[in-house]
Design a protein around this motif. Structure first.
Motif, PDB file in Angstrom:
ATOM      1  N   THR A   1       0.855  -1.175   0.000  1.00  0.00           N
ATOM      2  CA  THR A   1       0.000   0.000   0.000  1.00  0.00           C
ATOM      3  C   THR A   1       0.897   1.233   0.000  1.00  0.00           C
ATOM      4  OG1 THR A   1      -1.874   1.082   1.098  1.00  0.00           O
ATOM      5  CG2 THR A   1      -0.202   0.103   2.533  1.00  0.00           C
ATOM      6  N   ASP A   2       0.337   2.368  -0.381  1.00  0.00           N
ATOM      7  CA  ASP A   2       1.151   3.583  -0.415  1.00  0.00           C
ATOM      8  C   ASP A   2       1.185   4.292   0.927  1.00  0.00           C
ATOM      9  OD1 ASP A   2      -1.515   4.348  -0.628  1.00  0.00           O
ATOM     10  OD2 ASP A   2      -1.197   5.759  -2.262  1.00  0.00           O
ATOM     11  N   ILE A   3       0.161   4.083   1.749  1.00  0.00           N
ATOM     12  CA  ILE A   3       0.073   4.837   3.003  1.00  0.00           C
ATOM     13  C   ILE A   3      -0.690   4.048   4.061  1.00  0.00           C
ATOM     14  CG2 ILE A   3      -1.998   6.023   2.177  1.00  0.00           C
ATOM     15  CD1 ILE A   3      -1.078   8.492   3.796  1.00  0.00           C
ATOM     16  N   ILE A   4      -0.231   4.187   5.294  1.00  0.00           N
ATOM     17  CA  ILE A   4      -0.975   3.688   6.453  1.00  0.00           C
ATOM     18  C   ILE A   4      -0.967   4.812   7.478  1.00  0.00           C
ATOM     19  CG2 ILE A   4      -1.065   2.051   8.371  1.00  0.00           C
ATOM     20  CD1 ILE A   4       0.204  -0.035   6.559  1.00  0.00           C
ATOM     21  N   THR A   5      -2.154   5.128   7.977  1.00  0.00           N
ATOM     22  CA  THR A   5      -2.327   6.211   8.941  1.00  0.00           C
ATOM     23  C   THR A   5      -2.777   5.621  10.270  1.00  0.00           C
ATOM     24  OG1 THR A   5      -2.979   7.689   7.137  1.00  0.00           O
ATOM     25  CG2 THR A   5      -3.568   8.373   9.387  1.00  0.00           C
ATOM     26  N   PHE A   6      -2.066   5.988  11.330  1.00  0.00           N
ATOM     27  CA  PHE A   6      -2.445   5.564  12.682  1.00  0.00           C
ATOM     28  C   PHE A   6      -2.853   6.784  13.486  1.00  0.00           C
ATOM     29  CE2 PHE A   6       0.614   2.163  11.541  1.00  0.00           C
ATOM     30  CZ  PHE A   6      -0.189   1.057  11.776  1.00  0.00           C
TER      31      PHE A   6
END
Length: 145
Positions: A64-69
């Motif tokens: 994936t290009d991005i993971i936001t926490f």
């Protein structure tokens, strides 16, 4: 001038120009969206690094290009970590026939918008997310001229 709540960490090299201006611009997204921001850390990494995070924390076995926490607790301002795969952003820029810089900024703003409450799971949510990304990209591009 107070320090920006936005930090950048580079586990993979990418040419990210106007970093100080970007660190000042990102909090304006939260302000316009009426979401308090305490701290936000962007980690720029490789596909493999982000794949490990995707497997470990989200039980997803794909790139994936991005993971936001969202690490916020209680009623304080937003605290977040955003991981961005430079490999994936580079591939997406080629696929969507746009510059690496434009795609990188789109993804940077995408993560901030997630922390502001925007989702992209349904077609309607995704359409609104794309509209917001375009809005902030236009503001950013106008600002840096």
């Amino acid at each position: 001038m107070s320090a920006s709540p936005v930090k950048f960490h580079f586990l993979q090299t990418v040419n990210l120009r106007n970093r100080q201006a970007l660190k000042a611009f990102i909090p304006s997204i939260f302000k316009r969206e009426k979401v308090p921001l305490t701290s936000l850390t962007y980690i720029f990494c490789s596909d493999d690094y982000l794949l490990d995070i995707n497997r470990q924390y989200l039980n997803h076995d794909y790139y994936t290009d991005i993971i936001t926490f969202d690490l916020s607790e209680g009623e304080g301002g937003t605290v977040g970590e955003i991981y961005i795969s430079i490999d994936r952003v580079r591939d997406n820029a080629r696929q969507f026939n746009t510059s690496l810089s434009e795609e990188l900024h789109r993804v940077i703003f995408h993560g901030a918008l997630h922390l502001c409450g925007y989702k992209d799971k349904t077609a309607q949510e995704e359409k609104l997310m794309r509209t917001k990304e375009a809005e902030y990209l236009a503001k950013w591009n106008k600002k840096k001229v």
